[in-house]
Design a protein around this motif. Structure first.
Motif, PDB file in Angstrom:
ATOM      1  N   THR A   1     -10.139  16.793   0.280  1.00 37.33           N
ATOM      2  CA  THR A   1     -11.035  15.910  -0.553  1.00 37.33           C
ATOM      3  C   THR A   1     -10.778  14.324  -0.009  1.00 37.33           C
ATOM      4  OG1 THR A   1      -8.959  15.488  -2.012  1.00 37.33           O
ATOM      5  CG2 THR A   1     -10.349  17.145  -2.429  1.00 37.33           C
TER       6      THR A   1
ATOM      7  N   PHE B   1      -8.216  12.648  -0.733  1.00 37.76           N
ATOM      8  CA  PHE B   1      -7.254  12.042  -1.652  1.00 37.76           C
ATOM      9  C   PHE B   1      -5.858  12.161  -1.149  1.00 37.76           C
ATOM     10  CE2 PHE B   1     -10.402  12.139  -5.056  1.00 37.76           C
ATOM     11  CZ  PHE B   1     -10.682  10.999  -5.311  1.00 37.76           C
TER      12      PHE B   1
ATOM     13  N   ASP C   1      -0.928  10.078  -3.898  1.00 37.55           N
ATOM     14  CA  ASP C   1      -1.131   9.022  -5.198  1.00 37.55           C
ATOM     15  C   ASP C   1      -2.678   8.563  -5.478  1.00 37.55           C
ATOM     16  OD1 ASP C   1      -1.580   7.480  -2.666  1.00 37.55           O
ATOM     17  OD2 ASP C   1      -0.283   5.705  -3.607  1.00 37.55           O
ATOM     18  N   PHE C   2      -3.432   9.337  -4.832  1.00 38.15           N
ATOM     19  CA  PHE C   2      -4.888   9.329  -5.095  1.00 38.15           C
ATOM     20  C   PHE C   2      -5.540   7.794  -4.583  1.00 38.15           C
ATOM     21  CE2 PHE C   2      -3.577  12.771  -7.720  1.00 38.15           C
ATOM     22  CZ  PHE C   2      -4.785  13.624  -7.385  1.00 38.15           C
TER      23      PHE C   2
ATOM     24  N   SER D   1      -7.486   6.962  -1.013  1.00 34.48           N
ATOM     25  CA  SER D   1      -8.461   7.947  -0.286  1.00 34.48           C
ATOM     26  C   SER D   1      -8.534   7.504   1.228  1.00 34.48           C
ATOM     27  CB  SER D   1      -9.781   7.558  -0.767  1.00 34.48           C
ATOM     28  OG  SER D   1     -10.731   6.845  -0.185  1.00 34.48           O
ATOM     29  N   ALA D   2      -8.785   8.531   1.850  1.00 31.95           N
ATOM     30  CA  ALA D   2      -8.760   8.200   3.305  1.00 31.95           C
ATOM     31  C   ALA D   2      -9.795   7.396   3.740  1.00 31.95           C
ATOM     32  CB  ALA D   2      -9.351   9.759   3.972  1.00 31.95           C
ATOM     33  N   GLY D   3      -9.488   6.721   4.683  1.00 32.01           N
ATOM     34  CA  GLY D   3     -10.681   5.710   5.452  1.00 32.01           C
ATOM     35  C   GLY D   3     -10.738   5.998   6.721  1.00 32.01           C
ATOM     36  N   GLY D   4     -11.431   4.999   7.603  1.00 31.85           N
ATOM     37  CA  GLY D   4     -11.475   5.049   8.951  1.00 31.85           C
ATOM     38  C   GLY D   4     -11.992   6.205   9.557  1.00 31.85           C
TER      39      GLY D   4
ATOM     40  N   ALA E   1     -11.314   9.477   7.507  1.00 31.77           N
ATOM     41  CA  ALA E   1     -12.630   9.948   6.573  1.00 31.77           C
ATOM     42  C   ALA E   1     -13.810  10.953   7.034  1.00 31.77           C
ATOM     43  CB  ALA E   1     -13.529   8.755   5.806  1.00 31.77           C
TER      44      ALA E   1
ATOM     45  N   LYS F   1      -7.194   4.241  -9.220  1.00 32.31           N
ATOM     46  CA  LYS F   1      -6.194   5.297  -8.901  1.00 32.31           C
ATOM     47  C   LYS F   1      -5.584   5.962 -10.025  1.00 32.31           C
ATOM     48  CE  LYS F   1      -3.239   4.390  -5.798  1.00 32.31           C
ATOM     49  NZ  LYS F   1      -2.548   3.735  -4.225  1.00 32.31           N
TER      50      LYS F   1
ATOM     51  N   LYS G   1     -22.340   0.476  -1.961  1.00 29.30           N
ATOM     52  CA  LYS G   1     -21.508   1.332  -2.048  1.00 29.30           C
ATOM     53  C   LYS G   1     -20.431   1.202  -3.505  1.00 29.30           C
ATOM     54  CE  LYS G   1     -20.937   2.751   2.654  1.00 29.30           C
ATOM     55  NZ  LYS G   1     -22.326   2.565   3.548  1.00 29.30           N
TER      56      LYS G   1
ATOM     57  N   LEU H   1     -15.341  14.936  -9.172  1.00 31.92           N
ATOM     58  CA  LEU H   1     -14.327  14.293  -8.804  1.00 31.92           C
ATOM     59  C   LEU H   1     -14.665  14.316  -7.027  1.00 31.92           C
ATOM     60  CD1 LEU H   1     -11.782  12.919  -8.892  1.00 31.92           C
ATOM     61  CD2 LEU H   1     -10.510  15.440  -8.706  1.00 31.92           C
TER      62      LEU H   1
ATOM     63  N   LEU I   1     -17.014  11.772  -6.829  1.00 34.05           N
ATOM     64  CA  LEU I   1     -16.433  10.326  -6.723  1.00 34.05           C
ATOM     65  C   LEU I   1     -15.650  10.008  -5.500  1.00 34.05           C
ATOM     66  CD1 LEU I   1     -15.516   7.853  -8.532  1.00 34.05           C
ATOM     67  CD2 LEU I   1     -13.815   9.229  -9.545  1.00 34.05           C
ATOM     68  N   GLY I   2     -14.938  10.997  -5.025  1.00 36.35           N
ATOM     69  CA  GLY I   2     -14.009  10.844  -3.723  1.00 36.35           C
ATOM     70  C   GLY I   2     -14.696  10.413  -2.576  1.00 36.35           C
TER      71      GLY I   2
ATOM     72  N   CYS J   1     -15.428   7.097  -2.564  1.00 38.61           N
ATOM     73  CA  CYS J   1     -14.351   6.134  -2.226  1.00 38.61           C
ATOM     74  C   CYS J   1     -14.165   6.102  -0.550  1.00 38.61           C
ATOM     75  CB  CYS J   1     -12.854   6.829  -2.676  1.00 38.61           C
ATOM     76  SG  CYS J   1     -12.751   6.814  -4.354  1.00 38.61           S
ATOM     77  N   LYS J   2     -14.348   7.357   0.043  1.00 41.01           N
ATOM     78  CA  LYS J   2     -14.445   7.501   1.379  1.00 41.01           C
ATOM     79  C   LYS J   2     -15.303   6.725   2.217  1.00 41.01           C
ATOM     80  CE  LYS J   2     -14.656  11.870   2.401  1.00 41.01           C
ATOM     81  NZ  LYS J   2     -14.432  12.986   1.587  1.00 41.01           N
TER      82      LYS J   2
ATOM     83  N   HIS K   1     -14.163   3.175   2.156  1.00 41.62           N
ATOM     84  CA  HIS K   1     -13.108   2.738   2.889  1.00 41.62           C
ATOM     85  C   HIS K   1     -13.381   2.912   4.462  1.00 41.62           C
ATOM     86  CE1 HIS K   1     -10.578   3.196  -0.820  1.00 41.62           C
ATOM     87  NE2 HIS K   1     -10.886   2.261  -0.898  1.00 41.62           N
ATOM     88  N   LYS K   2     -14.210   4.211   4.665  1.00 44.28           N
ATOM     89  CA  LYS K   2     -14.496   4.330   6.183  1.00 44.28           C
ATOM     90  C   LYS K   2     -14.951   3.115   6.908  1.00 44.28           C
ATOM     91  CE  LYS K   2     -17.776   7.315   7.631  1.00 44.28           C
ATOM     92  NZ  LYS K   2     -18.309   8.624   7.693  1.00 44.28           N
TER      93      LYS K   2
ATOM     94  N   ARG L   1     -12.418  -0.857   4.946  1.00 42.65           N
ATOM     95  CA  ARG L   1     -10.874  -0.859   4.838  1.00 42.65           C
ATOM     96  C   ARG L   1     -10.226  -0.805   6.338  1.00 42.65           C
ATOM     97  NH1 ARG L   1      -6.835   1.949   0.709  1.00 42.65           N
ATOM     98  NH2 ARG L   1      -7.603   3.862   1.745  1.00 42.65           N
TER      99      ARG L   1
ATOM    100  N   PRO M   1      -7.507   0.406   8.729  1.00 37.31           N
ATOM    101  CA  PRO M   1      -6.522   1.195   8.697  1.00 37.31           C
ATOM    102  C   PRO M   1      -5.099   0.939   8.291  1.00 37.31           C
ATOM    103  CG  PRO M   1      -7.998   1.836  10.154  1.00 37.31           C
ATOM    104  CD  PRO M   1      -8.410   0.480   9.921  1.00 37.31           C
TER     105      PRO M   1
END
Lengths: 307, 164
Positions: free
Chosen positions: A257, A259, A262-263, A265-268, A271, B50, B118, B144, B147-148, B151-152, B155-156, B159, B161
């Protein structure tokens, strides 16, 4: 004068011998056709190999999403200490891509980093991982790749300084760093062994999570122990038990997922890895987690020592 | 108003937020300086997201048993938090190159329209979660997953790293 001539002849002879030795040592490796004699490719199985091996992460067009990630037209650039590599078109287009390749051609690329014409590929293409792929999986992957949409986009050249432009030299590099041996050996449970195959033969986690030496070879003693990010600042994390204390279920859930426990989320780049791995069955993600728990712990390096 | 400000104002309206045009080159000086305050406020917003996702995620993972009422309550909270007007906390100049505690990449402010889109995708996924959470574990898990994904997606791109 006669002595001079002799010295000249000797020097020339040595140079020729050294050249011949270099040529012999740096020759691209190839497998005999018999290696695939008993296998026939299954595209449906190949799709799973495609996701586990993360082909789209590099070979899809930059920024491609959803179905567009199946068009492997290349073009994504990878900065490194040796120059900038550009992923080629590996769609099944006959001229621009790999549409004319046999399963054996793909096998030789994956296992030996050797092109159908007999040249070396740069190890930005992780054949140091794929060398462990079974012949069956390579044939299945070939069957799947040939069913993807062809793209006529021409591959862009790499942007490298001398001497890295001399591909023949890669033959020597491969002698040092290309090996089919498992990194983590010993008595593994079937689940851990499956995880090892997914990580060490397909997923190529080690290509980013393991530090490299000055020649670009992986420091296997610090396998998955974290490394500087080749694309710029920051570090890619240590995912051995010495750096990652997540439970097995938490690791598998993250890979499915994105996540974290601690929920967050993955980035970069990660992801994208999650986008690939979310296609795998949960049992495979648990197997990767089991393997990561089994990897020898590496102590994390201090940040200050790295930057 | 210049074109640039017009564009910004349009984006802010689209988000239902206001983008503050505060001095870009303020240096971090103390606990009440704008870089620190805006970055901390954004992080607090993410932490509230979160916190509510963690309850739904715990049920999705099987770490806590699924409870329709509790799931619906967490999702209602999540929806409210997702729609908080935090626009002025995305202070121009409070990016990762200007403030070490910020992981917001400068390209957020160069691509405000895409960033706003986004953000709205996340809000829409939170709305969908508010509908789905009480409808059983499978509906909740599917929501979920979506939703996740939002987020990704952000963040991809946007954000930095962690220097782990």
């Amino acid at each position: 004068m006669a002595r001079m001539r002799r010295i000249f002849a000797l020097t020339a002879g040595l140079a020729i011998a050294a050249g011949a030795l270099f040529w012999w040592l740096s020759a691209p490796g190839r497998a005999p056709a018999s290696v695939l004699a008993a296998v026939s490719g299954d595209a449906a199985r190949g799709e799973a190999i495609f996701h586990a091996a993360g082909c789209a992460s590099c070979h899809a067009a930059p920024g491609a999403k959803g179905e567009a990630r199946l068009v492997l037209s290349g073009g994504r650039r990878f900065p490194s200490p040796f120059g900038t590599f550009t992923a080629p078109n590996i769609s099944p287009h006959l001229e621009a891509g790999i549409g004319s390749w046999s399963a054996l051609d793909l096998y030789n690329a994956l296992h030996h980093g050797t092109s159908p014409k007999g040249g070396h590929y740069y190890p930005a293409f992780p054949y140091t991982t794929y060398i462990r792929m079974t012949p069956q999986d390579a044939a299945d992957l070939h069957a799947w790749l040939m069913r993807l949409p062809p793209s006529p986009k021409a591959s862009a050249p790499h942007d490298l300084p001398f001497p890295f432009t001399i591909r023949r030299g890669l033959g020597l590099w491969k002698r040092l760093y290309l090996s089919p041996d498992w990194i983590v050996s010993g008595d593994l449970s079937p689940e851990e062994a499956r995880g090892r195959y997914l990580v060490e033969a397909l997923g190529h986690c080690g290509e980013c999570h393991t530090p490299r030496n000055a020649l670009g070879g992986l420091e296997k003693a610090r396998w998955l122990g974290g490394a500087p990010n080749p694309a710029g600042k920051g570090r890619i994390p240590n995912i051995t038990p010495g750096g990652l204390d997540w439970s097995k279920a938490d690791i598998a859930y993250y890979l499915e997922t994105g996540f974290t426990p601690d929920f967050d989320s993955a980035g970069g780049e990660m992801a994208e890895v999650v986008e690939n791995l979310s296609h795998l069955p949960k049992s495979d993600l648990m197997a990767i987690a089991a393997y990561l728990k089994r990897v020898p712990p590496v102590k994390s390096e201090k940040k200050s020592a790295q930057e | 108003m210049s074109d640039r400000n017009n564009r910004k104002a349009a984006c802010a309206l689209a988000l239902g937020l206001t983008v503050a045009l505060a001095p870009a080159a303020v240096m971090a000086q103390g606990p009440n300086d704008p870089l620190h305050m805006s970055t901390a406020a954004r992080k607090a917003h993410m932490k509230l997201l979160k916190w509510n996702i963690s309850k739904l995620g715990g049920m999705a993972k099987g770490a806590i048993p699924y409870d329709a009422e509790k799931a619906a309550a967490a999702a209602a909270n999540l929806k409210a938090v997702a729609h908080l007007d935090m626009g002025d906390a995305w202070l121009e100049g409070s990016d990762s190159t200007a403030y070490e505690k910020s992981r917001a990449l400068p390209k957020i402010w160069e691509n405000m329209e895409d960033f706003g889109k986004k953000f709205m995708d996340m809000q829409a996924a939170a709305d969908a979660m508010a509908e789905a959470a009480g409808q059983g574990p499978d509906a909740m898990k599917a929501a979920l997953g979506n939703l996740g994904g939002t987020c990704k997606a952000c963040h991809k791109e946007y954000r930095k790293p962690k220097d782990s």
